[in-house]
Scaffold this motif. Structure first.
Motif, PDB file in Angstrom:
ATOM      1  N   LEU A 188      50.058  42.230  80.958  1.00 20.79           N
ATOM      2  CA  LEU A 188      50.026  40.807  80.652  1.00 20.79           C
ATOM      3  C   LEU A 188      50.765  39.962  81.685  1.00 20.79           C
ATOM      4  O   LEU A 188      50.233  38.929  82.137  1.00 20.79           O
ATOM      5  CB  LEU A 188      50.598  40.577  79.244  1.00 20.79           C
ATOM      6  CG  LEU A 188      50.590  39.135  78.734  1.00 20.79           C
ATOM      7  CD1 LEU A 188      49.173  38.572  78.715  1.00 20.79           C
ATOM      8  CD2 LEU A 188      51.205  39.066  77.338  1.00 20.79           C
ATOM      9  N   PRO A 189      51.986  40.336  82.097  1.00 21.51           N
ATOM     10  CA  PRO A 189      52.666  39.496  83.112  1.00 21.51           C
ATOM     11  C   PRO A 189      51.870  39.381  84.409  1.00 21.51           C
ATOM     12  O   PRO A 189      51.845  38.314  85.025  1.00 21.51           O
ATOM     13  CB  PRO A 189      53.996  40.225  83.327  1.00 21.51           C
ATOM     14  CG  PRO A 189      54.225  40.983  82.061  1.00 21.51           C
ATOM     15  CD  PRO A 189      52.860  41.418  81.620  1.00 21.51           C
ATOM     16  N   ALA A 190      51.219  40.485  84.836  1.00 19.53           N
ATOM     17  CA  ALA A 190      50.439  40.441  86.075  1.00 19.53           C
ATOM     18  C   ALA A 190      49.250  39.504  85.931  1.00 19.53           C
ATOM     19  O   ALA A 190      48.916  38.752  86.854  1.00 19.53           O
ATOM     20  CB  ALA A 190      49.974  41.848  86.441  1.00 19.53           C
ATOM     21  N   ARG A 191      48.623  39.531  84.788  1.00 23.85           N
ATOM     22  CA  ARG A 191      47.484  38.644  84.567  1.00 23.85           C
ATOM     23  C   ARG A 191      47.923  37.181  84.511  1.00 23.85           C
ATOM     24  O   ARG A 191      47.224  36.298  85.007  1.00 23.85           O
ATOM     25  CB  ARG A 191      46.777  39.041  83.280  1.00 23.85           C
ATOM     26  CG  ARG A 191      46.028  40.360  83.396  1.00 23.85           C
ATOM     27  CD  ARG A 191      45.305  40.703  82.116  1.00 23.85           C
ATOM     28  NE  ARG A 191      44.486  41.897  82.283  1.00 23.85           N
ATOM     29  CZ  ARG A 191      43.778  42.457  81.302  1.00 23.85           C
ATOM     30  NH1 ARG A 191      43.810  41.938  80.087  1.00 23.85           N
ATOM     31  NH2 ARG A 191      43.049  43.538  81.541  1.00 23.85           N
ATOM     32  N   LEU A 192      49.073  36.930  83.887  1.00 21.42           N
ATOM     33  CA  LEU A 192      49.586  35.563  83.852  1.00 21.42           C
ATOM     34  C   LEU A 192      49.941  35.075  85.249  1.00 21.42           C
ATOM     35  O   LEU A 192      49.738  33.900  85.584  1.00 21.42           O
ATOM     36  CB  LEU A 192      50.811  35.486  82.939  1.00 21.42           C
ATOM     37  CG  LEU A 192      50.559  35.570  81.434  1.00 21.42           C
ATOM     38  CD1 LEU A 192      51.880  35.603  80.666  1.00 21.42           C
ATOM     39  CD2 LEU A 192      49.709  34.394  80.968  1.00 21.42           C
ATOM     40  N   ALA A 193      50.495  35.981  86.086  1.00 27.00           N
ATOM     41  CA  ALA A 193      50.862  35.595  87.454  1.00 27.00           C
ATOM     42  C   ALA A 193      49.634  35.219  88.275  1.00 27.00           C
ATOM     43  O   ALA A 193      49.699  34.354  89.153  1.00 27.00           O
ATOM     44  CB  ALA A 193      51.623  36.733  88.127  1.00 27.00           C
TER      45      ALA A 193
ATOM     46  N   GLN B 257      54.409  30.247  78.151  1.00 21.85           N
ATOM     47  CA  GLN B 257      54.394  29.351  76.996  1.00 21.85           C
ATOM     48  C   GLN B 257      52.992  28.833  76.706  1.00 21.85           C
ATOM     49  O   GLN B 257      52.559  28.750  75.544  1.00 21.85           O
ATOM     50  CB  GLN B 257      55.358  28.171  77.218  1.00 21.85           C
ATOM     51  CG  GLN B 257      56.821  28.545  77.267  1.00 21.85           C
ATOM     52  CD  GLN B 257      57.213  29.206  78.585  1.00 21.85           C
ATOM     53  OE1 GLN B 257      56.482  29.115  79.582  1.00 21.85           O
ATOM     54  NE2 GLN B 257      58.359  29.890  78.585  1.00 21.85           N
ATOM     55  N   GLU B 258      52.257  28.491  77.765  1.00 19.79           N
ATOM     56  CA  GLU B 258      50.883  28.000  77.575  1.00 19.79           C
ATOM     57  C   GLU B 258      49.990  29.106  77.029  1.00 19.79           C
ATOM     58  O   GLU B 258      49.109  28.858  76.186  1.00 19.79           O
ATOM     59  CB  GLU B 258      50.329  27.477  78.907  1.00 19.79           C
ATOM     60  CG  GLU B 258      51.001  26.201  79.375  1.00 19.79           C
ATOM     61  CD  GLU B 258      50.555  25.813  80.778  1.00 19.79           C
ATOM     62  OE1 GLU B 258      50.565  24.618  81.090  1.00 19.79           O
ATOM     63  OE2 GLU B 258      50.194  26.729  81.564  1.00 19.79           O
TER      64      GLU B 258
END
Length: 389
Positions: A122-127, A134-135
């Motif tokens: 998940l963090p990699a996809r958000l990056a 938050q969004e």
């Protein structure tokens, strides 16, 4: 000997004929032990334990959690360790998002691993996206729907109504099975012919039904006690206090209505099945034995109101029809759709039907119990009742 004195004697005899105190105590102990141990057994069976996986081609160190631990290896090392039985599986990274899991057979922890990897990437996809954490969390939020109920809540007490009706149908199946066995066995052995020379057929059938109902209530109470002990013991072993156990909230009117319909409904089915059992010559070959399943059909029709529309005319008819009113009217009361006058009217119809069934059972029993070799037809049974008025 008066009628009710005879009924009392037959009731007591029937009750103690089936009830064995030692067996009752054993059933409480067995249910308590099995029920108390069930959560631990289920947890033991379904628990994944410590799962060790080889991580092949992982671009970063994998954090461990309560279930999984990872060992970085080359493909050759992982294959050798897996072949030697040193690993539970081999997790190969093809990219940041694509993986292959090699296991010897289907494992119950695969779903947990999938959830773990989803959170991992998940963090990699958000990056890679323009979204902030938050969004992203805001996008996942469900719609905020608030329900304002102006009348009585139908959810309150639904569990209690289901429990009472479920116990009733269990008691009906248990009791009618006993009645079938007892009456057909006594008829085959010619025992009843001797008994009804001392007491009237009506007193005999009244006593058998009452005795069987009391035994069934005692049996259900022992099962409930065992289950209750199991629930409390299991919760205490898991560190819960008595104050944390859930309670069932129910309107007293709903509870009393449900109990009244359940008791009268059970009596109705008991009397009718006692009459039918008296007409059966051989329970092993008789087609009438299958009628014992009918109470489940009638109660099930009333239960449909819990998942369907309980306000239409057809369901209102079911709440007054005695065979389905045992479950349909309590459901209408639960949802606040039946007034006390409607409840009393339906209850009066059910009570009148029970008294009629009692009378019919006594008349049919008095004649059918003496007939062997041929089962009377439904028309002959109806003629017996008409002539006996």
């Amino acid at each position: 000997m008066s009628h009710w004195d005879a009924v009392r004697r037959v009731t007591v005899w029937e009750f103690w004929r089936f009830l064995k105190v030692r067996d009752l105590i054993m059933s409480v102990v067995i249910f308590a032990v099995i029920g108390g141990a069930a959560p631990f057994v289920i947890d033991l069976i379904t628990s994944s334990g410590d799962v060790e996986l080889a991580a092949v081609g992982a671009p970063f160190d994998l954090p461990e959690d309560e279930t999984f631990s990872f060992v970085a290896m080359t493909a050759q090392e992982a294959a050798a360790a897996f072949e030697a039985g040193e690993l539970d599986g081999v997790l190969t990274f093809h990219s940041t998002y694509d993986f292959t899991l090699q296991v010897e057979r289907q494992r119950n922890w695969v779903g947990q691993l999938d959830a773990y990897l989803t959170q991992l990437v998940l963090p990699a996809r958000l990056a890679e996206s323009s979204l902030t954490p938050q969004e992203y969390q805001q996008l996942l939020q469900p719609a905020n729907l608030e329900v304002a109920i102006t009348g009585e809540s139908g959810d309150r007490g639904a569990l209690a109504v289901n429990i009472v009706l479920g116990v009733m149908i269990f008691g009906v199946f248990t009791g009618t099975g006993l009645l079938f066995t007892a009456i057909t066995g006594e008829k085959t052995q010619r025992v009843t012919e001797q008994v009804i020379s001392a007491v009237t057929p009506q007193a005999w059938i009244d006593g058998k039904v009452l005795g069987t109902m009391l035994y069934t209530i005692a049996n259900i109470a022992s099962l409930a006690l065992g289950v209750g002990i199991a629930i409390v013991a299991s919760g205490l072993f898991q560190g819960l206090s008595l104050s944390t156990f859930p309670s069932i909230s129910i309107d007293p009117f709903v509870l009393l209505t449900t109990l009244a319909f359940a008791i009268l409904g059970a009596a109705l089915f008991y009397f009718l099945f006692a009459a039918i059992a008296a007409t059966i010559d051989d329970p092993n070959t008789s087609q009438r034995s299958g009628i014992i399943m009918l109470p489940g059909v009638f109660v099930g029709l009333g239960w449909l109101g819990l998942i369907g529309n309980s306000e239409n005319l057809f369901y209102m008819f079911l709440s007054y029809f005695p065979f389905t009113a045992v479950s349909a009217m309590p459901v209408r009361v639960l949802f606040g759709e039946a007034s006390p006058i409607e409840v009393l009217l339906s209850l009066a119809l059910l009570l009148a039907t029970v008294l009629l069934a009692r009378r019919v059972a006594g008349k049919i029993f008095s004649l059918a119990i003496l007939i062997t070799g041929k089962e009377p037809s439904w028309g002959e049974m109806a003629a017996w009742v008409r002539r006996a008025r």
